[in-house]
Write a protein that holds these residues in place. Sequence first.
Motif, mmCIF file in Angstrom:
data_model
loop_
_atom_site.group_PDB
_atom_site.id
_atom_site.type_symbol
_atom_site.label_atom_id
_atom_site.label_comp_id
_atom_site.label_asym_id
_atom_site.label_seq_id
_atom_site.Cartn_x
_atom_site.Cartn_y
_atom_site.Cartn_z
ATOM 1 N N VAL A 38 2.937 0.632 8.058
ATOM 2 C CA VAL A 38 2.600 1.914 7.465
ATOM 3 C C VAL A 38 3.896 2.629 7.017
ATOM 4 C CG1 VAL A 38 2.010 4.289 8.173
ATOM 5 C CG2 VAL A 38 0.587 2.520 9.128
ATOM 6 N N VAL A 39 5.185 2.409 7.679
ATOM 7 C CA VAL A 39 6.525 2.674 7.517
ATOM 8 C C VAL A 39 6.642 2.267 5.892
ATOM 9 C CG1 VAL A 39 8.604 2.846 8.115
ATOM 10 C CG2 VAL A 39 6.917 3.195 10.026
ATOM 11 N N GLU A 40 6.608 0.980 5.936
ATOM 12 C CA GLU A 40 6.987 0.307 4.617
ATOM 13 C C GLU A 40 6.432 0.981 3.326
ATOM 14 O OE1 GLU A 40 6.630 -3.967 4.845
ATOM 15 O OE2 GLU A 40 8.160 -4.086 6.534
ATOM 16 N N GLU A 41 4.831 1.238 3.548
ATOM 17 C CA GLU A 41 4.137 1.461 2.431
ATOM 18 C C GLU A 41 4.801 3.034 1.898
ATOM 19 O OE1 GLU A 41 1.169 3.671 0.208
ATOM 20 O OE2 GLU A 41 1.825 4.251 2.167
ATOM 21 N N VAL A 42 4.730 3.872 3.004
ATOM 22 C CA VAL A 42 5.323 5.313 2.502
ATOM 23 C C VAL A 42 6.700 5.027 1.792
ATOM 24 C CG1 VAL A 42 6.120 7.658 3.438
ATOM 25 C CG2 VAL A 42 4.002 6.512 4.429
ATOM 26 N N CYS A 43 7.639 4.271 2.797
ATOM 27 C CA CYS A 43 8.950 4.148 2.090
ATOM 28 C C CYS A 43 9.013 3.697 0.457
ATOM 29 C CB CYS A 43 9.873 3.184 2.995
ATOM 30 S SG CYS A 43 11.659 3.417 2.512
ATOM 31 N N ALA A 44 8.142 2.928 0.297
ATOM 32 C CA ALA A 44 8.123 2.163 -0.949
ATOM 33 C C ALA A 44 7.597 3.033 -2.287
ATOM 34 C CB ALA A 44 7.055 0.950 -1.016
ATOM 35 N N GLU A 65 5.285 13.058 4.640
ATOM 36 C CA GLU A 65 4.429 12.259 4.476
ATOM 37 C C GLU A 65 4.334 10.829 5.707
ATOM 38 O OE1 GLU A 65 3.699 10.467 0.665
ATOM 39 O OE2 GLU A 65 4.281 12.489 -0.287
ATOM 40 N N LEU A 66 5.615 10.655 5.991
ATOM 41 C CA LEU A 66 5.758 9.403 6.663
ATOM 42 C C LEU A 66 5.124 9.914 8.344
ATOM 43 C CD1 LEU A 66 6.612 6.664 7.986
ATOM 44 C CD2 LEU A 66 8.817 7.578 8.247
ATOM 45 N N ARG A 67 5.322 10.936 8.732
ATOM 46 C CA ARG A 67 5.101 11.523 9.887
ATOM 47 C C ARG A 67 3.420 11.727 10.095
ATOM 48 N NH1 ARG A 67 8.675 14.169 13.548
ATOM 49 N NH2 ARG A 67 10.623 14.283 12.516
#
Length: 277
Positions: A153-159, A247-249
Amino acid sequence: MSTPYASAAPYYARYRPPYPAEFYELLADRFALDGSQTVLDLGAGPGPITLALAPLADQVYAVDPEPAMLAEGARLAEERGLANTAWLVGDAAGIGRLCLPRIDLCVIGRAFHLMDRDRVPADLDGMLAPRGGIVLVDFVPRPGVPRPPWAAVVEEVCARFLGPGPGPGPGGADEWDDADRPGGPEGAEAAEDAEDHLAKSPFSRVETFTWDQTLRHTVDQVVGLRFSCPSSGPALFGDRRAAFESELRQALLDHDPAGRYSRTVRIRAAVATRHRP
């Protein structure tokens, strides 16, 4: 202008998980740390190792090329009343130019892969006391254990904000959490390669130790871990930082509304000393 390493510094100091007490107990036992020794923390960052070893040593030198990282460590040392720490801007290639006194122990945490792994032990050979040694410590993947789903989930938002990273490992998408790299061999092989370099150095007596540690994170801590990585430091988001954090939160809470994010990491330490007749 703030660099990714500089902007990541306060998050690194606050959110990166500490090494376990067993690691420091090992150092105290193997190097007879009784408050009279001089210790070098090479590639120190904000000095989590420096701060932990200061009560066990006479003097600890923290060396790192990023001034902002050292400033965070110096601030924490002052808060804790640790007057026996020195924070020096420098890198491993120029360690001899710092004119340090005789060193009893050099610890390198999560940074040896960024150094000349043949030159550094050779340079340290001229600086370390006869019974001194080099200790490498890092987080490594646990074989056959999948990454926790929330990491994706973290990687997807960061990307979405920074584009896809170059891949797992140092400098890549998983740099903030490379203990959970999928498949597992990369980190373990890197650790073994580092130990092979030590075994061919003057510090050829190498022993390895591992500990598993379960970590439980809140949403705030997961966000802080993401910002603690130079590949996703706050400076890289510019004026989109607040949007990314929001968005990450939300994505994390959509994944687990209770806000519980756990993982089990493996810590690997290599203790390298000279062979004695």
